[in-house]
Scaffold this motif. Structure first.
Motif, PDB file in Angstrom:
ATOM      1  N   TYR A  71      13.661 -30.110 -37.271  1.00  0.00           N
ATOM      2  CA  TYR A  71      14.218 -28.784 -37.554  1.00  0.00           C
ATOM      3  C   TYR A  71      14.971 -28.774 -38.877  1.00  0.00           C
ATOM      4  O   TYR A  71      14.915 -27.818 -39.636  1.00  0.00           O
ATOM      5  CB  TYR A  71      15.119 -28.304 -36.405  1.00  0.00           C
ATOM      6  CG  TYR A  71      14.305 -27.713 -35.291  1.00  0.00           C
ATOM      7  CD1 TYR A  71      13.935 -26.365 -35.323  1.00  0.00           C
ATOM      8  CD2 TYR A  71      13.869 -28.489 -34.224  1.00  0.00           C
ATOM      9  CE1 TYR A  71      13.164 -25.817 -34.316  1.00  0.00           C
ATOM     10  CE2 TYR A  71      13.094 -27.960 -33.218  1.00  0.00           C
ATOM     11  CZ  TYR A  71      12.734 -26.612 -33.266  1.00  0.00           C
ATOM     12  OH  TYR A  71      11.955 -26.085 -32.280  1.00  0.00           O
ATOM     13  N   ASN A  72      15.662 -29.871 -39.147  1.00  0.00           N
ATOM     14  CA  ASN A  72      16.374 -29.908 -40.424  1.00  0.00           C
ATOM     15  C   ASN A  72      15.403 -30.052 -41.588  1.00  0.00           C
ATOM     16  O   ASN A  72      15.622 -29.494 -42.656  1.00  0.00           O
ATOM     17  CB  ASN A  72      17.419 -31.026 -40.438  1.00  0.00           C
ATOM     18  CG  ASN A  72      18.405 -30.832 -41.567  1.00  0.00           C
ATOM     19  OD1 ASN A  72      18.844 -29.705 -41.810  1.00  0.00           O
ATOM     20  ND2 ASN A  72      18.698 -31.876 -42.304  1.00  0.00           N
ATOM     21  N   ARG A  73      14.319 -30.778 -41.368  1.00  0.00           N
ATOM     22  CA  ARG A  73      13.305 -30.885 -42.424  1.00  0.00           C
ATOM     23  C   ARG A  73      12.743 -29.491 -42.725  1.00  0.00           C
ATOM     24  O   ARG A  73      12.633 -29.090 -43.886  1.00  0.00           O
ATOM     25  CB  ARG A  73      12.171 -31.812 -41.998  1.00  0.00           C
ATOM     26  CG  ARG A  73      11.025 -31.832 -43.017  1.00  0.00           C
ATOM     27  CD  ARG A  73       9.837 -32.657 -42.571  1.00  0.00           C
ATOM     28  NE  ARG A  73      10.039 -34.071 -42.823  1.00  0.00           N
ATOM     29  CZ  ARG A  73      10.289 -34.975 -41.875  1.00  0.00           C
ATOM     30  NH1 ARG A  73      10.343 -34.587 -40.615  1.00  0.00           N
ATOM     31  NH2 ARG A  73      10.481 -36.235 -42.173  1.00  0.00           N
ATOM     32  N   LYS A  74      12.433 -28.758 -41.675  1.00  0.00           N
ATOM     33  CA  LYS A  74      11.870 -27.415 -41.844  1.00  0.00           C
ATOM     34  C   LYS A  74      12.858 -26.523 -42.610  1.00  0.00           C
ATOM     35  O   LYS A  74      12.501 -25.846 -43.580  1.00  0.00           O
ATOM     36  CB  LYS A  74      11.572 -26.843 -40.459  1.00  0.00           C
ATOM     37  CG  LYS A  74      11.208 -25.368 -40.409  1.00  0.00           C
ATOM     38  CD  LYS A  74       9.700 -25.189 -40.410  1.00  0.00           C
ATOM     39  CE  LYS A  74       9.287 -23.714 -40.265  1.00  0.00           C
ATOM     40  NZ  LYS A  74       9.534 -22.927 -41.466  1.00  0.00           N
ATOM     41  N   GLN A  75      14.118 -26.551 -42.180  1.00  0.00           N
ATOM     42  CA  GLN A  75      15.134 -25.710 -42.823  1.00  0.00           C
ATOM     43  C   GLN A  75      15.350 -26.135 -44.275  1.00  0.00           C
ATOM     44  O   GLN A  75      15.486 -25.300 -45.165  1.00  0.00           O
ATOM     45  CB  GLN A  75      16.446 -25.791 -42.036  1.00  0.00           C
ATOM     46  CG  GLN A  75      17.568 -24.922 -42.588  1.00  0.00           C
ATOM     47  CD  GLN A  75      17.267 -23.439 -42.523  1.00  0.00           C
ATOM     48  OE1 GLN A  75      16.489 -22.980 -41.678  1.00  0.00           O
ATOM     49  NE2 GLN A  75      17.861 -22.677 -43.431  1.00  0.00           N
ATOM     50  N   THR A  76      15.346 -27.448 -44.514  1.00  0.00           N
ATOM     51  CA  THR A  76      15.545 -27.963 -45.874  1.00  0.00           C
ATOM     52  C   THR A  76      14.395 -27.514 -46.780  1.00  0.00           C
ATOM     53  O   THR A  76      14.607 -27.056 -47.903  1.00  0.00           O
ATOM     54  CB  THR A  76      15.629 -29.508 -45.841  1.00  0.00           C
ATOM     55  OG1 THR A  76      16.743 -29.870 -45.019  1.00  0.00           O
ATOM     56  CG2 THR A  76      15.828 -30.089 -47.224  1.00  0.00           C
ATOM     57  N   HIS A  77      13.178 -27.617 -46.262  1.00  0.00           N
ATOM     58  CA  HIS A  77      12.028 -27.212 -47.070  1.00  0.00           C
ATOM     59  C   HIS A  77      12.002 -25.703 -47.287  1.00  0.00           C
ATOM     60  O   HIS A  77      11.650 -25.231 -48.368  1.00  0.00           O
ATOM     61  CB  HIS A  77      10.736 -27.720 -46.423  1.00  0.00           C
ATOM     62  CG  HIS A  77      10.546 -29.206 -46.590  1.00  0.00           C
ATOM     63  ND1 HIS A  77       9.580 -29.930 -45.948  1.00  0.00           N
ATOM     64  CD2 HIS A  77      11.233 -30.108 -47.348  1.00  0.00           C
ATOM     65  CE1 HIS A  77       9.667 -31.219 -46.294  1.00  0.00           C
ATOM     66  NE2 HIS A  77      10.671 -31.343 -47.141  1.00  0.00           N
ATOM     67  N   PRO A 108      24.282 -30.587 -45.855  1.00  0.00           N
ATOM     68  CA  PRO A 108      24.869 -29.311 -45.426  1.00  0.00           C
ATOM     69  C   PRO A 108      23.842 -28.384 -44.768  1.00  0.00           C
ATOM     70  O   PRO A 108      24.190 -27.595 -43.895  1.00  0.00           O
ATOM     71  CB  PRO A 108      25.418 -28.700 -46.721  1.00  0.00           C
ATOM     72  CG  PRO A 108      24.699 -29.384 -47.826  1.00  0.00           C
ATOM     73  CD  PRO A 108      24.352 -30.750 -47.326  1.00  0.00           C
ATOM     74  N   ILE A 109      22.581 -28.541 -45.172  1.00  0.00           N
ATOM     75  CA  ILE A 109      21.539 -27.715 -44.542  1.00  0.00           C
ATOM     76  C   ILE A 109      21.455 -28.050 -43.055  1.00  0.00           C
ATOM     77  O   ILE A 109      21.046 -27.224 -42.243  1.00  0.00           O
ATOM     78  CB  ILE A 109      20.186 -27.910 -45.270  1.00  0.00           C
ATOM     79  CG1 ILE A 109      20.286 -27.336 -46.695  1.00  0.00           C
ATOM     80  CG2 ILE A 109      19.049 -27.222 -44.511  1.00  0.00           C
ATOM     81  CD1 ILE A 109      19.042 -27.539 -47.544  1.00  0.00           C
ATOM     82  N   THR A 119      21.509 -25.652 -35.813  1.00  0.00           N
ATOM     83  CA  THR A 119      21.614 -24.387 -35.082  1.00  0.00           C
ATOM     84  C   THR A 119      20.215 -23.940 -34.624  1.00  0.00           C
ATOM     85  O   THR A 119      20.027 -23.482 -33.494  1.00  0.00           O
ATOM     86  CB  THR A 119      22.267 -23.295 -35.950  1.00  0.00           C
ATOM     87  OG1 THR A 119      23.457 -23.819 -36.551  1.00  0.00           O
ATOM     88  CG2 THR A 119      22.634 -22.078 -35.123  1.00  0.00           C
ATOM     89  N   ARG A 120      19.244 -24.101 -35.525  1.00  0.00           N
ATOM     90  CA  ARG A 120      17.857 -23.769 -35.167  1.00  0.00           C
ATOM     91  C   ARG A 120      17.403 -24.610 -33.986  1.00  0.00           C
ATOM     92  O   ARG A 120      16.797 -24.112 -33.034  1.00  0.00           O
ATOM     93  CB  ARG A 120      16.921 -24.061 -36.344  1.00  0.00           C
ATOM     94  CG  ARG A 120      16.946 -22.997 -37.410  1.00  0.00           C
ATOM     95  CD  ARG A 120      16.002 -23.354 -38.548  1.00  0.00           C
ATOM     96  NE  ARG A 120      14.641 -22.871 -38.301  1.00  0.00           N
ATOM     97  CZ  ARG A 120      13.784 -22.613 -39.273  1.00  0.00           C
ATOM     98  NH1 ARG A 120      14.113 -22.796 -40.538  1.00  0.00           N
ATOM     99  NH2 ARG A 120      12.580 -22.167 -38.995  1.00  0.00           N
ATOM    100  N   GLU A 121      17.700 -25.908 -34.072  1.00  0.00           N
ATOM    101  CA  GLU A 121      17.278 -26.828 -33.013  1.00  0.00           C
ATOM    102  C   GLU A 121      17.945 -26.463 -31.686  1.00  0.00           C
ATOM    103  O   GLU A 121      17.302 -26.463 -30.640  1.00  0.00           O
ATOM    104  CB  GLU A 121      17.657 -28.259 -33.430  1.00  0.00           C
ATOM    105  CG  GLU A 121      16.979 -29.321 -32.606  1.00  0.00           C
ATOM    106  CD  GLU A 121      17.211 -30.725 -33.185  1.00  0.00           C
ATOM    107  OE1 GLU A 121      17.709 -30.851 -34.328  1.00  0.00           O
ATOM    108  OE2 GLU A 121      16.891 -31.688 -32.479  1.00  0.00           O
TER     109      GLU A 121
END
Ligand SMILES: [Zn+2]
Ligand SMILES: [Zn+2]
Length: 552
Positions: free
Chosen positions: A120-126, A298-299, A305-307
């Motif tokens: 989820y963090n990878r997705k948000q970061t990208h 920070p992302i 939150t998404r996760e």
């Protein structure tokens, strides 16, 4: 019982109806970097204020989440994994468990705990990288960096160590551990590769991506000047304005393996599909590079939150907490620039029509808690470790003491003498004695029933004063002054204790019903208002009131 719960008019607890407050609040604290376990300085510097604030919102019945997790990418962990000859993912997992365990023991009430290497963090970061890139906020620049001919790789950050050109101390990457000066890797005397230990090092050109922070200057200035409330404490506002004024481009990529890949394909496809007037990214050039840890850390606030909401079965709800929410951060002062310049710029630059990220509503920015004579430091191993502290005393003692000492405006010194004074004189004497004395009298005189009596002036006045203390408590929290909030909670015990001593129900049988009734009400409010600080003590008070004291 008509008067029962009378003074708790601003707070609710366990099953009482909520008051009307339709705010939505997101609370986060700086993500602990998991190369080591947070020491007491980290606890009071970032995690505890966030936890206190989140628990305060809970007792007010305000919709909120407390999101945190491990910051796992970056050079120090990758280096340690190399040293220990184990996969970095495994080391990250082990460290994450250690950190989480100690924070659980410290009674941190996270709504969700993540780690920055998640999907989820990878997705948000990208997602955010892509928006920043196609909106023209990311540039390419050349750097001249140390390269180990033996390992055939670049040596960013702490991959290179040597002698400091200023003081002769140990210089690691771009900073000297001894004198604290920032240095250029070229300046390091007798540099040594931290992978092979060799010194066959040369400087080579390499290309990196930079976040164009100066482009956000006007927006950040407008934000820091006009946001209501002012988003940072007064003590730090000038430093923040200076940082915004002097902002420079920041490198957001690294020549290492441990981190998120740069989403070149997906960005280039978007540029092609939408026929955007932006230059494509050279895919080959960035194949072996990753996003810098400080870009995705920070992302994580949003990625987690998404996760969390996805786990709750809703893939969209996270947006409510990032586009229509008062987002609160709690960080140490060494994190100021990241949270007042870089992160807000990233939020602005990656906002879209659909997702307009909230700027920080308020940032609790703590100064340092100093160990007896020196700063607590994870890397130098000074100060008291959190698990040692918890082996000695219960979490409530530490939470109470640290909350009393939150370095809100200036560095604060930890001392054992001070710790003992706060715990013995304030928590145990002022708070504990009032509660225990009242409850034992209630048991002795009324067999644990809540007695009813005819109130006199003194009774009304004590309830009035207690009601004011609760009101001041709420006001202090709304003013983001957590220490003052705790002071008003303690004041409840002082009010109750003084009232009991003055009314002397032990000498005056006619007054017993009223005084015990009023004291029990004050204890109940005391229990609720202490909840953000000392949740276990609150639970004990709750148990005593529910199990042994019931309204007649
Ligand atoms: Zn030095
Ligand atoms: Zn080497």
């Amino acid at each position: 019982m008509e008067n029962w719960f009378k003074i708790s008019r601003h707070v609710y607890f366990l099953g009482e109806s909520k008051i009307n407050d339709d705010r939505r609040v997101t609370v986060t604290s700086a993500l602990p970097y998991i190369h080591g376990v947070p020491h007491l300085g980290n606890i009071v510097g970032s995690l505890l204020p966030a936890d206190i604030y989140h628990r305060y919102l809970d007792i007010r019945g305000i919709d909120n989440i407390y999101i945190c997790g491990s910051d796992v990418h970056g050079t120090p962990l990758e280096l340690e994994a190399l040293e220990q000859d184990m996969p970095v993912e495994k080391l990250a997992e082990q460290q994450d468990e250690k950190v989480k365990d100690v924070l659980d023991r410290m009674e941190m009430d996270f709504t969700f705990w993540g780690n920055t290497d998640s999907d989820y963090n990878r997705k948000q970061t990208h997602d955010m990288f892509e928006e920043l890139y196609v909106n023209g906020y990311i540039n390419e620049k050349e750097q001249n960096l140390p390269y180990c001919n033996n390992d055939e790789r670049f040596l960013p950050d702490r991959y290179i160590e040597g002698e400091c050109p200023h003081c002769g101390g140990l210089a690691r990457g771009d900073q000297c551990d001894e004198c604290g000066k920032l240095i250029e890797p070229e300046e390091i005397v007798e540099p040594e590769c931290q992978i092979c230990g060799g010194n066959d090092i040369e400087f080579k050109d390499t290309t990196h991506l930079y976040l164009d922070l100066p482009k956000f200057k006007a927006e950040l200035e407008e934000w820091i000047e006009n946001a209501d409330p002012q988003p940072v404490p007064d003590s730090i506002i000038n430093e923040v304005k200076n940082a915004i004024e002097n902002t420079e481009q920041r490198c957001i990529t690294r020549d290492i393996n441990w981190g998120f890949e740069i989403p070149t394909e997906r960005v280039n496809k978007r540029i092609e599909d939408e026929e955007l007037e932006v230059e494509k990214i050279d895919e080959d050039r960035y194949e072996d590079k990753v996003l810098y840890v400080w870009f995705d850390a920070p992302i994580g606030y949003i990625g987690f939150t998404r996760e969390y909401f996805a786990q709750q079965g809703n893939e969209e709800e996270w947006k409510d907490y990032w586009t229509d929410s008062d987002v609160h951060y709690s960080i140490g002062k060494d994190n100021t620039i990241f949270h007042t310049v870089i992160w807000p710029s990233m939020l602005k630059g990656s906002s879209t029509e659909e997702i307009d990220y909230e700027m920080p509503h308020y940032e609790f920015i703590q100064q340092y808690l100093l160990a007896e004579d020196t700063q607590f430091s994870k890397s130098r191993g000074t100060g008291l470790s959190t698990s040692d502290a918890l082996d000695m005393y219960p979490a409530d003692y530490w939470r109470f003491y640290l909350a009393r000492k939150i370095p809100q405006d200036h560095d604060t010194k930890f001392s054992w003498e001070d710790f003992e004074a706060e715990i013995n004189n304030v928590l145990n004497d002022t708070v504990g004695n009032f509660v225990n004395r009242t409850l034992s009298l209630a048991e002795q005189w009324f067999d644990n029933e809540v007695p009813v009596g005819d109130f006199e002036n003194a009774d009304e006045q004590a309830l009035e004063e207690a009601g004011d203390a609760v009101e001041n408590y709420v006001e202090a929290f709304e003013d983001h002054n957590l220490k003052k909030g705790l002071e008003h909670a303690i004041e409840l015990a002082r009010i109750g204790d003084r009232y009991l001593s003055e009314e002397e129900p032990w000498n005056n049988e006619d007054r017993r019903a009223e005084t015990i009734h009023v004291s029990l009400q004050i204890i109940r409010s005391l229990g609720v208002t202490l909840y953000p600080f000392t949740p276990e003590t609150t639970e004990r008070i709750e148990d005593m009131l529910n199990a042994d004291i019931h309204a007649s």
